[in-house]
Design a protein around this motif. Structure first.
Motif, PDB file in Angstrom:
ATOM      1  N   LEU A 212       0.833  -1.204   0.000  1.00 42.56           N
ATOM      2  CA  LEU A 212       0.000   0.000   0.000  1.00 42.56           C
ATOM      3  C   LEU A 212       0.867   1.253   0.000  1.00 42.56           C
ATOM      4  N   ARG A 213       1.887   1.251   0.843  1.00 37.21           N
ATOM      5  CA  ARG A 213       2.763   2.418   0.914  1.00 37.21           C
ATOM      6  C   ARG A 213       3.443   2.688  -0.418  1.00 37.21           C
ATOM      7  N   ARG A 214       3.828   1.620  -1.064  1.00 40.59           N
ATOM      8  CA  ARG A 214       4.523   1.801  -2.329  1.00 40.59           C
ATOM      9  C   ARG A 214       3.637   2.558  -3.319  1.00 40.59           C
ATOM     10  N   LYS A 215       2.330   2.378  -3.149  1.00 39.75           N
ATOM     11  CA  LYS A 215       1.416   3.013  -4.100  1.00 39.75           C
ATOM     12  C   LYS A 215       0.965   4.402  -3.680  1.00 39.75           C
ATOM     13  N   ILE A 216       0.952   4.687  -2.396  1.00 38.11           N
ATOM     14  CA  ILE A 216       0.367   5.972  -1.987  1.00 38.11           C
ATOM     15  C   ILE A 216       1.352   6.933  -1.323  1.00 38.11           C
ATOM     16  N   GLU A 217       2.525   6.463  -0.949  1.00 38.47           N
ATOM     17  CA  GLU A 217       3.461   7.366  -0.288  1.00 38.47           C
ATOM     18  C   GLU A 217       4.453   7.943  -1.300  1.00 38.47           C
ATOM     19  N   ALA A 218       4.754   9.211  -1.119  1.00 41.80           N
ATOM     20  CA  ALA A 218       5.759   9.831  -1.977  1.00 41.80           C
ATOM     21  C   ALA A 218       7.096   9.114  -1.776  1.00 41.80           C
ATOM     22  N   ASP A 219       7.443   8.917  -0.510  1.00 42.09           N
ATOM     23  CA  ASP A 219       8.655   8.182  -0.182  1.00 42.09           C
ATOM     24  C   ASP A 219       8.301   7.071   0.798  1.00 42.09           C
ATOM     25  N   PRO A 220       8.158   5.858   0.293  1.00 45.07           N
ATOM     26  CA  PRO A 220       7.718   4.743   1.143  1.00 45.07           C
ATOM     27  C   PRO A 220       8.619   4.522   2.356  1.00 45.07           C
ATOM     28  N   ALA A 221       9.840   5.001   2.270  1.00 45.71           N
ATOM     29  CA  ALA A 221      10.740   4.828   3.410  1.00 45.71           C
ATOM     30  C   ALA A 221      10.450   5.849   4.500  1.00 45.71           C
ATOM     31  N   GLN A 222       9.777   6.929   4.134  1.00 45.26           N
ATOM     32  CA  GLN A 222       9.410   7.970   5.099  1.00 45.26           C
ATOM     33  C   GLN A 222       7.920   8.226   4.986  1.00 45.26           C
ATOM     34  N   PRO A 223       7.142   7.239   5.390  1.00 39.54           N
ATOM     35  CA  PRO A 223       5.697   7.338   5.146  1.00 39.54           C
ATOM     36  C   PRO A 223       5.073   8.518   5.877  1.00 39.54           C
ATOM     37  N   GLU A 224       4.145   9.169   5.207  1.00 41.07           N
ATOM     38  CA  GLU A 224       3.433  10.299   5.790  1.00 41.07           C
ATOM     39  C   GLU A 224       1.982   9.955   6.085  1.00 41.07           C
ATOM     40  N   LEU A 225       1.461   8.968   5.409  1.00 41.32           N
ATOM     41  CA  LEU A 225       0.036   8.673   5.541  1.00 41.32           C
ATOM     42  C   LEU A 225      -0.230   7.475   6.443  1.00 41.32           C
ATOM     43  N   VAL A 226       0.590   6.461   6.321  1.00 43.15           N
ATOM     44  CA  VAL A 226       0.408   5.274   7.150  1.00 43.15           C
ATOM     45  C   VAL A 226       1.698   5.029   7.915  1.00 43.15           C
ATOM     46  N   LYS A 227       1.679   5.346   9.194  1.00 44.11           N
ATOM     47  CA  LYS A 227       2.897   5.217   9.990  1.00 44.11           C
ATOM     48  C   LYS A 227       2.849   3.972  10.867  1.00 44.11           C
TER      49      LYS A 227
END
Lengths: 241, 241
Positions: A212-227
């Motif tokens: 999910l992060r890969r699809k919605i986060e600008a930087d999956p390594a520094q998630p902003e939406l799902v922490k």
DNA sequence: GCGTCTTTGTAACAGTGTGTGACAACCTCC
DNA sequence: GGAGGTTGTCACACACTGTTACAAAGACGC
């Protein structure tokens, strides 16, 4: 009242209570419908496979540890068949069911048969013209410019483009986005998205979150939406609005 | 180490099963809580009116045609009191609806008392510092130009750049920054951030403070934001605003 | 039906966060 | 100034999480 020669519409009633099955069957057959009644998920699947169904009336509370919600989700995964939920509970349940699985209408038990008929006709009429007519306001969750469309099960980026989420990814996001700031354990996410509980060392949720992060986060390594919340689970940190 | 005289937290148990009421009451009283038990909505309303309640544990399946979800919604309409729902093993619908109605957590029956205690502590911990309502405006703490965003779990420097805090670091800072000038013992910090109490010679909190300082202090050897109070603990000395 | 593509579960591995003990630096009180 | 206690810091082990790869399961088209 003789019905004009019309294709007989086929109703499938799923309820564990024999009296209700019989009552509905009798009434709708009198009204000129073809009715099949079953008492659980297995029989429902068999009936669906056997003959096309135009409308499913599904009891939300089935015996044998079966869950009407699961069955509804299962139906939705396969087809667009209209679903009317029968529930003993109040409007809140119905709202959720609508959101969760896309049932088309609901009827609270105990019900009047005339009312059931009216709802059934209404649903059939709406659904009949092929495409899903959009009469109810779409249930949308907005955050940071994104739009999560629970009815259409779509996620739109701030620029309006579509993100292709899988079922599992969408379910997890939907559950979490509905409650920003609340921390969900992996176990809770598993239960809420598919009604199973998680056994030890199961990394299923982690893998889904990663995808999910890969699809919605600008930087999956520094998630902003799902922490992540270490030792506990995950939290949705998008800002509503 | 004598426990500081802390206000005894008041639990209200709503369940129609007397054995469960008694079991929960006994266990939580042993753990130092004040417990009131009632068997239905009417008694619940009376108890709520009689004395302030810190946490409600609410059975979703009450007898007498009463509906736990209705009670939960009713509670939510009046107050922000934390709610933990007790639900049947696999009633996913109830859980989803419960969360939607605003309950804070759920526990499936049959449950382990230790787990109930852990959830209760967790909910009280998260709710206690000011009512963090889920969909209210973002909860921000500002100090010396910094911004601590509790909803998004982010810390922003005066220049707007992001500080990557770990879960543990963020939790400690969040607790302390909410109460500038108040001195927190290590034990209190441990309780407030993870619901455990500290055992003797535990350097966990010290280590976390050190790591936190390294990230937020200009000179970690001369801390300006998180100061030590010898023999007592730590105090947050950021200037609000 | 069959083959193909997608989605999901699982295992393995790498990277990160945290608890712990050791030790040095420091404070306080005598 | 010294003793005893307190705090800061480091290094390391271990647990937790992220990520990838691959296989199993499912969906889809023909």
């Amino acid at each position: 009242m003789a019905e004009p020669a019309r294709r007989q519409e086929h109703l499938l009633v799923v309820d564990d209570d024999g009296r209700i099955r019989q009552m509905l069957a009798r009434y709708f057959e009198d009204e000129g419908y073809r009715v099949t009644t079953v008492d659980g998920g297995k029989a429902m699947r068999e009936a669906m496979a056997r003959a096309p169904v135009d409308l499913v009336m599904l009891d939300l509370m089935l015996g044998q540890g079966e869950n009407g919600l699961d069955l509804a989700r299962e139906l939705r995964a396969d087809s667009d068949v209209p679903i009317i939920m029968l529930t003993g509970r109040d409007d809140v349940v119905d709202r959720i069911v609508g959101l969760e699985v896309g049932a088309d209408d609901y009827i609270a038990k105990p019900f009047h048969l005339r009312e059931v008929l009216a709802r059934a006709k209404s649903v059939l009429r709406r659904k009949a013209p092929a495409a899903v007519s959009e009469e109810s306001a779409a249930k949308m969750i907005r955050f940071d410019g994104w739009q999560l469309d629970l009815d259409r099960r779509r996620l739109l980026r701030p620029d309006g483009s579509d993100v292709a989420l899988t079922t599992g990814e969408f379910d997890i996001l939907a559950v979490m986005a509905r409650h920003p700031g609340r921390v969900f354990s992996r176990d809770m996410l598993m239960e809420l998205t598919r009604g199973r509980s998680l056994d030890a060392f199961d990394r299923t949720i982690d893998a889904q979150i990663a995808r999910l992060r890969r699809k919605i986060e600008a930087d999956p390594a520094q998630p902003e939406l799902v922490k992540s919340v270490r030792g506990v689970g995950y939290v949705f940190t998008g800002k509503a609005g």
